[in-house]
Design a protein around this motif. Sequence first.
Motif, PDB file in Angstrom:
ATOM      1  N   HIS A 251       6.589 -36.954  -6.277  1.00 30.42           N
ATOM      2  CA  HIS A 251       7.693 -37.362  -7.149  1.00 30.42           C
ATOM      3  C   HIS A 251       8.996 -36.721  -6.707  1.00 30.42           C
ATOM      4  CE1 HIS A 251       4.031 -38.139  -9.418  1.00 30.42           C
ATOM      5  NE2 HIS A 251       4.714 -39.136  -9.961  1.00 30.42           N
ATOM      6  N   MET A 252      10.084 -37.451  -6.918  1.00 29.57           N
ATOM      7  CA  MET A 252      11.387 -36.923  -6.486  1.00 29.57           C
ATOM      8  C   MET A 252      12.349 -36.719  -7.647  1.00 29.57           C
ATOM      9  SD  MET A 252      13.455 -40.091  -4.820  1.00 29.57           S
ATOM     10  CE  MET A 252      14.965 -39.348  -5.397  1.00 29.57           C
ATOM     11  N   HIS A 253      11.822 -36.725  -8.877  1.00 33.81           N
ATOM     12  CA  HIS A 253      12.738 -36.476 -10.002  1.00 33.81           C
ATOM     13  C   HIS A 253      12.829 -34.988 -10.332  1.00 33.81           C
ATOM     14  CE1 HIS A 253       8.852 -38.075 -11.695  1.00 33.81           C
ATOM     15  NE2 HIS A 253       8.808 -36.814 -12.055  1.00 33.81           N
ATOM     16  N   GLY A 254      11.917 -34.195  -9.834  1.00 37.65           N
ATOM     17  CA  GLY A 254      12.022 -32.755 -10.050  1.00 37.65           C
ATOM     18  C   GLY A 254      12.100 -32.394 -11.521  1.00 37.65           C
ATOM     19  N   GLY A 255      13.072 -31.545 -11.864  1.00 35.98           N
ATOM     20  CA  GLY A 255      13.231 -31.130 -13.258  1.00 35.98           C
ATOM     21  C   GLY A 255      11.976 -30.463 -13.780  1.00 35.98           C
ATOM     22  N   ASP A 256      11.726 -30.644 -15.080  1.00 39.02           N
ATOM     23  CA  ASP A 256      10.533 -30.041 -15.662  1.00 39.02           C
ATOM     24  C   ASP A 256       9.285 -30.860 -15.376  1.00 39.02           C
ATOM     25  OD1 ASP A 256      11.621 -32.112 -17.098  1.00 39.02           O
ATOM     26  OD2 ASP A 256      11.113 -31.285 -19.066  1.00 39.02           O
ATOM     27  N   ASN A 257       9.431 -32.073 -14.871  1.00 36.17           N
ATOM     28  CA  ASN A 257       8.280 -32.949 -14.672  1.00 36.17           C
ATOM     29  C   ASN A 257       7.589 -32.762 -13.329  1.00 36.17           C
ATOM     30  OD1 ASN A 257       9.155 -33.982 -17.087  1.00 36.17           O
ATOM     31  ND2 ASN A 257       8.771 -36.107 -16.503  1.00 36.17           N
ATOM     32  N   ALA A 258       8.334 -32.377 -12.333  1.00 35.50           N
ATOM     33  CA  ALA A 258       7.751 -32.171 -10.997  1.00 35.50           C
ATOM     34  C   ALA A 258       8.514 -31.036 -10.319  1.00 35.50           C
ATOM     35  CB  ALA A 258       7.818 -33.455 -10.171  1.00 35.50           C
ATOM     36  N   PRO A 259       8.308 -29.816 -10.807  1.00 40.43           N
ATOM     37  CA  PRO A 259       9.216 -28.723 -10.425  1.00 40.43           C
ATOM     38  C   PRO A 259       8.967 -28.105  -9.045  1.00 40.43           C
ATOM     39  CG  PRO A 259       7.604 -27.964 -12.044  1.00 40.43           C
ATOM     40  CD  PRO A 259       7.381 -29.439 -11.884  1.00 40.43           C
ATOM     41  N   TYR A 260       7.820 -28.366  -8.431  1.00 45.52           N
ATOM     42  CA  TYR A 260       7.515 -27.649  -7.183  1.00 45.52           C
ATOM     43  C   TYR A 260       7.349 -28.567  -5.966  1.00 45.52           C
ATOM     44  CZ  TYR A 260       7.065 -23.509 -10.008  1.00 45.52           C
ATOM     45  OH  TYR A 260       7.344 -22.472 -10.855  1.00 45.52           O
ATOM     46  N   THR A 261       7.758 -29.794  -6.102  1.00 46.34           N
ATOM     47  CA  THR A 261       7.556 -30.744  -4.997  1.00 46.34           C
ATOM     48  C   THR A 261       8.331 -30.315  -3.750  1.00 46.34           C
ATOM     49  OG1 THR A 261       7.423 -32.414  -6.727  1.00 46.34           O
ATOM     50  CG2 THR A 261       7.481 -33.198  -4.448  1.00 46.34           C
ATOM     51  N   ALA A 262       9.557 -29.860  -3.942  1.00 47.13           N
ATOM     52  CA  ALA A 262      10.362 -29.477  -2.772  1.00 47.13           C
ATOM     53  C   ALA A 262       9.725 -28.302  -2.025  1.00 47.13           C
ATOM     54  CB  ALA A 262      11.784 -29.110  -3.204  1.00 47.13           C
ATOM     55  N   GLN A 263       9.182 -27.365  -2.766  1.00 48.65           N
ATOM     56  CA  GLN A 263       8.542 -26.209  -2.110  1.00 48.65           C
ATOM     57  C   GLN A 263       7.227 -26.604  -1.441  1.00 48.65           C
ATOM     58  OE1 GLN A 263      10.002 -26.222  -5.100  1.00 48.65           O
ATOM     59  NE2 GLN A 263      10.564 -24.181  -5.795  1.00 48.65           N
ATOM     60  N   ALA A 264       6.569 -27.611  -1.980  1.00 48.91           N
ATOM     61  CA  ALA A 264       5.266 -28.007  -1.419  1.00 48.91           C
ATOM     62  C   ALA A 264       5.416 -28.864  -0.171  1.00 48.91           C
ATOM     63  CB  ALA A 264       4.458 -28.773  -2.477  1.00 48.91           C
ATOM     64  N   VAL A 265       6.515 -29.620  -0.092  1.00 50.48           N
ATOM     65  CA  VAL A 265       6.553 -30.656   0.938  1.00 50.48           C
ATOM     66  C   VAL A 265       6.653 -30.074   2.354  1.00 50.48           C
ATOM     67  CG1 VAL A 265       9.055 -31.129   1.082  1.00 50.48           C
ATOM     68  CG2 VAL A 265       7.413 -33.000   1.310  1.00 50.48           C
ATOM     69  N   GLY A 266       7.325 -28.942   2.513  1.00 52.52           N
ATOM     70  CA  GLY A 266       7.442 -28.353   3.847  1.00 52.52           C
ATOM     71  C   GLY A 266       6.073 -27.992   4.433  1.00 52.52           C
ATOM     72  N   PRO A 267       5.296 -27.172   3.725  1.00 48.76           N
ATOM     73  CA  PRO A 267       3.955 -26.850   4.232  1.00 48.76           C
ATOM     74  C   PRO A 267       3.073 -28.075   4.444  1.00 48.76           C
ATOM     75  CG  PRO A 267       4.581 -25.332   2.472  1.00 48.76           C
ATOM     76  CD  PRO A 267       5.656 -26.375   2.542  1.00 48.76           C
ATOM     77  N   ILE A 268       3.205 -29.072   3.561  1.00 44.29           N
ATOM     78  CA  ILE A 268       2.401 -30.294   3.724  1.00 44.29           C
ATOM     79  C   ILE A 268       2.767 -30.990   5.028  1.00 44.29           C
ATOM     80  CG2 ILE A 268       2.096 -32.640   2.828  1.00 44.29           C
ATOM     81  CD1 ILE A 268       2.296 -31.422  -0.022  1.00 44.29           C
ATOM     82  N   VAL A 269       4.052 -31.175   5.237  1.00 41.55           N
ATOM     83  CA  VAL A 269       4.508 -31.896   6.434  1.00 41.55           C
ATOM     84  C   VAL A 269       4.115 -31.131   7.699  1.00 41.55           C
ATOM     85  CG1 VAL A 269       6.581 -32.542   7.732  1.00 41.55           C
ATOM     86  CG2 VAL A 269       6.378 -33.148   5.302  1.00 41.55           C
ATOM     87  N   ARG A 270       4.339 -29.833   7.700  1.00 41.17           N
ATOM     88  CA  ARG A 270       4.011 -29.054   8.908  1.00 41.17           C
ATOM     89  C   ARG A 270       2.522 -29.134   9.227  1.00 41.17           C
ATOM     90  NH1 ARG A 270       8.372 -26.031   6.940  1.00 41.17           N
ATOM     91  NH2 ARG A 270       7.093 -24.765   5.551  1.00 41.17           N
ATOM     92  N   GLU A 271       1.670 -29.024   8.208  1.00 40.23           N
ATOM     93  CA  GLU A 271       0.235 -29.057   8.458  1.00 40.23           C
ATOM     94  C   GLU A 271      -0.233 -30.449   8.895  1.00 40.23           C
ATOM     95  OE1 GLU A 271      -1.993 -26.889   8.908  1.00 40.23           O
ATOM     96  OE2 GLU A 271      -3.800 -28.157   8.856  1.00 40.23           O
ATOM     97  N   LEU A 272       0.314 -31.479   8.252  1.00 46.08           N
ATOM     98  CA  LEU A 272      -0.085 -32.835   8.661  1.00 46.08           C
ATOM     99  C   LEU A 272       0.302 -33.086  10.108  1.00 46.08           C
ATOM    100  CD1 LEU A 272       0.782 -34.984   5.497  1.00 46.08           C
ATOM    101  CD2 LEU A 272      -1.469 -34.222   6.286  1.00 46.08           C
ATOM    102  N   ARG A 273       1.480 -32.644  10.491  1.00 47.86           N
ATOM    103  CA  ARG A 273       1.894 -32.837  11.887  1.00 47.86           C
ATOM    104  C   ARG A 273       1.034 -31.986  12.820  1.00 47.86           C
ATOM    105  NH1 ARG A 273       8.451 -33.403  10.730  1.00 47.86           N
ATOM    106  NH2 ARG A 273       8.415 -35.679  10.609  1.00 47.86           N
TER     107      ARG A 273
END
Length: 288
Positions: A251-273
Amino acid sequence: MAYWGKRVAVGLLVLVTVVGCGDTKPTAGVVSGTPQTRAPGGPIRTVRPTLAPVRARPGASANVKLMPVLDHGPRDRKQVALTFDADLTALMRRRLVSGKVRSYYNKPLIDELQAMHVPATMFLTGMWMEQYPDVTRQLAKDPLFELGTHTHDHRGFTKHCYTLGTVPKQDMLADVRRAIVELDQFDPHATRWFRFPGGCYDATALHELAPAGVTAVGLDVPGADGFAKSPQPVIKQVLDHVQNGSIVVLHMHGGDNAPYTAQAVGPIVRELRARGYKLVTVTQLVSK
Ligand SMILES: [Zn+2]
């Protein structure tokens, strides 16, 4: 809102025949049944909806048109599509207006995706576009991203879609068409990909929405970033379940609904690559 983590796939009784998106752009080629306007040789495919126990109506035949549903891409290619929904409901907007939530635009997430050159598909609600028109234009201009729709106000398309409420059957088509018109105002290259709020749909919804000319993009990996308490469970959820052809919902709305997506996406992308996956848009995922 982000409910995918609670979602349970169940058995299915009906195959949905993909009959084309009603869109002459070459972008959605492989799911089209009209190869003359799509990627050459694009076959008619059958895909399975995976949420509700979809039951054929009495008297229904194979010719009944249903909105096509795509839950993943080819399993023989090492590609993964990260997708990001931008929800905005009436309740969320009240929280914005009251100042309880500062923003439902997760700019750090977009910054991270751009910095890492990650192609992604975004599904925007009409209300979110209204709230963030300039951001919507910026996203539309970025060649990394493609945009699809996520209804106008994120109500559900089944009777019991969490707490999202329900779009009446007679209003379903108009609701989805409204979001398409809204997106087209911002994005001359808008796709005809569509995502159901909460992942909720049934045969009635697929039937009612067939004339909309969009393809529902489901998932095979719920990112579980909705209401996450830290980035780690999101990272683990994605990395534990991803495979060739996966469509990952975040999710890209962040706020209180998805508060940790930005922090999660870096490790996800690096590991997938690191595992050798190429990150692609949904259109690229299903293109030859
Ligand atoms: Zn949503």
